[in-house]
Design an enzyme around this catalytic site. Structure first.
Site, PDB file in Angstrom:
ATOM      1  N   GLY A 136      42.354  33.658  30.302  1.00 19.37           N
ATOM      2  CA  GLY A 136      42.844  31.876  30.704  1.00 19.37           C
ATOM      3  C   GLY A 136      43.760  31.857  28.978  1.00 19.37           C
ATOM      4  O   GLY A 136      44.624  32.552  28.778  1.00 19.37           O
ATOM      5  N   VAL A 137      42.965  30.968  28.072  1.00 20.06           N
ATOM      6  CA  VAL A 137      43.485  30.427  27.436  1.00 20.06           C
ATOM      7  C   VAL A 137      44.286  31.787  26.411  1.00 20.06           C
ATOM      8  O   VAL A 137      45.669  31.232  25.757  1.00 20.06           O
ATOM      9  CB  VAL A 137      42.909  29.488  26.532  1.00 20.06           C
ATOM     10  CG1 VAL A 137      43.277  29.300  25.317  1.00 20.06           C
ATOM     11  CG2 VAL A 137      43.191  27.893  27.429  1.00 20.06           C
ATOM     12  N   TYR A 138      43.168  32.571  26.480  1.00 19.27           N
ATOM     13  CA  TYR A 138      43.523  33.679  25.825  1.00 19.27           C
ATOM     14  C   TYR A 138      44.527  34.620  25.794  1.00 19.27           C
ATOM     15  O   TYR A 138      44.544  35.352  25.097  1.00 19.27           O
ATOM     16  CB  TYR A 138      41.892  34.504  25.029  1.00 19.27           C
ATOM     17  CG  TYR A 138      41.035  34.039  24.376  1.00 19.27           C
ATOM     18  CD1 TYR A 138      41.584  32.376  23.576  1.00 19.27           C
ATOM     19  CD2 TYR A 138      39.605  34.103  23.901  1.00 19.27           C
ATOM     20  CE1 TYR A 138      41.333  31.783  22.466  1.00 19.27           C
ATOM     21  CE2 TYR A 138      39.723  33.506  22.765  1.00 19.27           C
ATOM     22  CZ  TYR A 138      40.208  32.565  22.520  1.00 19.27           C
ATOM     23  OH  TYR A 138      39.141  31.432  21.247  1.00 19.27           O
ATOM     24  N   ASP A 169      32.931  27.894  41.122  1.00 21.64           N
ATOM     25  CA  ASP A 169      32.869  27.046  39.524  1.00 21.64           C
ATOM     26  C   ASP A 169      31.910  27.686  39.121  1.00 21.64           C
ATOM     27  O   ASP A 169      30.070  27.521  40.012  1.00 21.64           O
ATOM     28  CB  ASP A 169      32.779  25.660  39.652  1.00 21.64           C
ATOM     29  CG  ASP A 169      32.831  24.560  39.004  1.00 21.64           C
ATOM     30  OD1 ASP A 169      33.164  23.359  39.303  1.00 21.64           O
ATOM     31  OD2 ASP A 169      31.723  25.491  38.179  1.00 21.64           O
ATOM     32  N   ILE A 170      31.844  27.960  38.172  1.00 24.86           N
ATOM     33  CA  ILE A 170      30.403  28.625  37.193  1.00 24.86           C
ATOM     34  C   ILE A 170      29.307  27.904  37.113  1.00 24.86           C
ATOM     35  O   ILE A 170      28.000  27.647  37.103  1.00 24.86           O
ATOM     36  CB  ILE A 170      31.470  29.200  36.318  1.00 24.86           C
ATOM     37  CG1 ILE A 170      29.836  30.601  36.006  1.00 24.86           C
ATOM     38  CG2 ILE A 170      30.756  28.908  35.174  1.00 24.86           C
ATOM     39  CD1 ILE A 170      29.891  31.564  34.946  1.00 24.86           C
ATOM     40  N   ASN A 187      35.131  29.553  22.122  1.00 25.98           N
ATOM     41  CA  ASN A 187      35.500  30.187  20.953  1.00 25.98           C
ATOM     42  C   ASN A 187      34.503  29.971  19.836  1.00 25.98           C
ATOM     43  O   ASN A 187      33.723  29.446  19.408  1.00 25.98           O
ATOM     44  CB  ASN A 187      36.741  29.247  20.151  1.00 25.98           C
ATOM     45  CG  ASN A 187      36.083  27.614  20.262  1.00 25.98           C
ATOM     46  OD1 ASN A 187      35.280  27.749  19.424  1.00 25.98           O
ATOM     47  ND2 ASN A 187      36.402  26.392  20.922  1.00 25.98           N
ATOM     48  N   GLY A 201      39.109  25.018  29.514  1.00 27.27           N
ATOM     49  CA  GLY A 201      38.427  25.706  30.180  1.00 27.27           C
ATOM     50  C   GLY A 201      37.694  25.432  30.456  1.00 27.27           C
ATOM     51  O   GLY A 201      36.564  24.771  30.736  1.00 27.27           O
ATOM     52  N   VAL A 202      36.456  27.101  30.800  1.00 29.10           N
ATOM     53  CA  VAL A 202      35.489  26.967  31.333  1.00 29.10           C
ATOM     54  C   VAL A 202      34.518  26.333  30.080  1.00 29.10           C
ATOM     55  O   VAL A 202      33.344  26.093  30.759  1.00 29.10           O
ATOM     56  CB  VAL A 202      34.898  28.689  32.412  1.00 29.10           C
ATOM     57  CG1 VAL A 202      34.996  29.730  30.289  1.00 29.10           C
ATOM     58  CG2 VAL A 202      33.728  28.870  32.501  1.00 29.10           C
ATOM     59  N   ASP A 203      35.102  26.513  28.716  1.00 24.42           N
ATOM     60  CA  ASP A 203      33.993  26.062  28.330  1.00 24.42           C
ATOM     61  C   ASP A 203      34.080  24.955  27.973  1.00 24.42           C
ATOM     62  O   ASP A 203      33.249  23.981  27.875  1.00 24.42           O
ATOM     63  CB  ASP A 203      34.897  26.369  26.670  1.00 24.42           C
ATOM     64  CG  ASP A 203      33.654  26.230  25.934  1.00 24.42           C
ATOM     65  OD1 ASP A 203      34.223  26.374  24.770  1.00 24.42           O
ATOM     66  OD2 ASP A 203      32.705  26.193  25.226  1.00 24.42           O
TER      67      ASP A 203
END
Ligand code: APR
Length: 180
Positions: A126-128, A17-18, A31, A39-41
């Site tokens: 991921g999402v993208y 986990d970053i 975004n 996600g990571v955001d």
């Protein structure tokens, strides 16, 4: 071989986990609004606390391929470098160039700020929807190119959140020919 040339010593692959990393900066796959997301955001904003969003609001967004620097607030990392990856549209909309630019823009900030160590997630995969294997190859090529000619950052951590991503980066690191 000097450290500068042996970028292998300056590139590390980790699984985890970053938001837990105590490094100079973690990179956020944001975004263009920079106002948070999933996600990571989402994980970074949750861990950093509301002050991160407050600072992001002052930045006025970020175009795909560019990067912006903020503090890390409640994160163990001192800073967050926010970059905006390309939404995968099949490969014909300059997605690869935009993704490479995400890495280069983030590395330029690390060089300017003389960050010793920064950590990247697998931006846009991921999402993208960017294919993981190609994204890993682009990421590694951009980082190796930077490290071969720059002293800063001293080290780059590719932080993989799942096995599939880790495997994609391992293949890219090994330079293994990709399965057809
Ligand atoms: N630590 C490290 N990596 C993580 C973490 C985490 N805590 N959480 C997710 N990841 C990984 C995902 O598994 C994926 O490999 O980060 C990579 C990037 O996936 P996303 O977070 O979905 O980012 P991206 O594909 O660039 O899409 C960006 O998603 O969250 C929204 O606001 C964001 O709209 C933007 C879009």
């Amino acid at each position: 071989m000097s450290e500068r040339a042996a970028s292998g010593e300056r590139v590390r692959l980790i699984k985890g986990d970053i938001t837990k990393l105590a490094v100079a900066a973690i990179v956020n796959a944001a975004n263009s609004s920079l106002l948070g997301g999933g996600g990571v955001d989402g994980a970074i904003h949750r861990a950093a606390g509301p002050e991160l969003l407050a600072e992001c609001r002052t930045l006025g967004g970020c175009p795909p391929g560019e990067a912006r620097l903020t503090r890390g607030y409640r994160l163990r990392a001192a800073h967050v470098i926010h970059t905006v990856g390309p939404v995968w549209e099949g490969g014909g909309a300059r997605e690869s160039q935009i993704l490479e630019s995400c890495y280069r823009s983030s590395l330029e900030i690390a060089k300017r700020e003389r960050f010793r160590e920064i950590a990247f997630p697998a931006i846009a995969t991921g999402v993208y929807g960017f294919p993981k294997e190609e994204a890993a190859r682009i990421a590694l090529a951009a980082v190796r190119s930077h490290l071969a000619r720059e002293e800063w950052p001293r080290r780059v951590l590719f932080t993989c959140f799942d096995e599939e991503t880790l495997s994609a980066y391992r293949q890219a690191l090994a330079g293994a020919p990709q399965p057809p």
